[in-house]
Design an enzyme around this catalytic site. Structure first.
Site, short mmCIF file in Angstrom:
data_model
loop_
_atom_site.label_atom_id
_atom_site.label_comp_id
_atom_site.label_asym_id
_atom_site.label_seq_id
_atom_site.Cartn_x
_atom_site.Cartn_y
_atom_site.Cartn_z
N ASP A 1 0.83 -1.21 0.00
CA ASP A 1 0.00 0.00 0.00
C ASP A 1 0.87 1.26 0.00
O ASP A 1 2.01 1.23 0.47
CB ASP A 1 -0.86 0.07 1.27
N1 URA Z 1 -1.29 -5.96 3.91
C1 URA Z 1 -1.71 -4.69 3.97
O1 URA Z 1 -2.72 -4.39 4.60
N2 URA Z 1 -1.00 -3.77 3.29
C2 URA Z 1 0.12 -4.03 2.61
O2 URA Z 1 0.71 -3.13 2.02
C3 URA Z 1 0.54 -5.36 2.56
C4 URA Z 1 -0.18 -6.31 3.24
#
Ligand code: URA
Length: 245
Positions: free
Chosen positions: A106
């Site tokens: 993310d």
């Molecule tokens: N899980 C999440 O919530 N975000 C990420 O970036 C990777 C795994």
């Protein structure tokens, strides 16, 4: 026929690092040309005729497969191009044709991100059937009970279905927040954030520290390194299911 080019351009074109990071490599004395350490940014070298090495390893040649580990900082999108023109992880690596992120983190997540120009590698690491382990460190709001963490260890149901059991280890507390390490074998969208949200302890910070056998180690945010031949081989072997991820 080839011509000498500025060393930092040669390093960037070979997929060693972004142009700026290539300059740092030179200034740090990590680059040799025909066995001599070069620390001047103006120096030129011929990628075809000269023996150029970084940390004692020869440069990849045009057409070689490239496998990188990036410590993705927060505030970068994991795409090759962003329609909203935000900064992308590609801004942090060298402009190698076909280079793309393997899976995604993310915008607000930091940590280990693999990049390659090898589609088979991408498939091996990301295919759900192979279930490559991914390890994260998360800072949570509040102090979850053992019972709440146990729910994640057994698997809970999110709006896109049940999760597989996760390994969750409590690392410590700081004020009203809690540090945990969590290991999952799936890669669903915002999965870790949604898992902790579901037990009432939203994630405040999230960092990925390992993918299968590859560790983030002491790579600083924004820094890149090449995977070692052993790491590449182990990832392919795990994907072929010859071992446990
Ligand atoms: N899980 C999440 O919530 N975000 C990420 O970036 C990777 C795994």
């Amino acid at each position: 026929m080839s011509t000498p080019q500025r060393l930092q351009k040669v390093l960037a074109s070979a997929g060693v690092a972004s142009r700026r990071h290539s300059e740092d490599l030179i200034l740090d004395g990590r680059v040799t040309v025909n066995g001599t350490v070069i620390r001047e940014l103006g120096a030129k070298a011929d990628p075809l005729l000269d023996r150029i090495e970084v940390d004692g390893r020869p440069l990849p040649k045009p057409g070689d497969r490239v496998y990188l580990v990036l410590h993705k900082p927060q505030g970068y999108v994991t795409t090759v191009k962003d329609p909203r023109r935000r900064r992308t992880v590609m801004d942090l690596v060298a402009p190698v044709p076909g280079l793309h992120p393997v899976g995604r983190l993310d915008y607000d997540t930091s940590g280990l991100l693999l990049l390659t120009n090898d589609g088979d590698f991408t498939l091996a690491v990301t295919h759900p059937r192979f279930g490559m382990a991914k390890i994260y460190e998360a800072t949570l709001r509040g102090r979850p009970s053992e019972l709440a963490l146990q729910k994640l260890r057994e698997g809970i149901t999110l709006d896109d279905g049940p999760t597989q059991p996760a390994e969750v280890v409590r690392l410590g507390h700081e004020g009203s927040s809690t540090h945990v390490q969590v290991s999952i074998h799936e890669g669903r969208n915002r999965q870790v954030r949604r898992m902790f949200e579901a037990i009432g302890h939203p994630v405040l910070r999230l960092k990925r520290t390992a993918v299968g056998p590859v560790k983030l180690g002491n790579l600083d945010p924004g820094q890149v390194r090449h995977l070692s031949p052993k790491e590449i081989e182990t990832l392919f072997r795990l994907a072929r299911n010859e071992d446990q991820a």
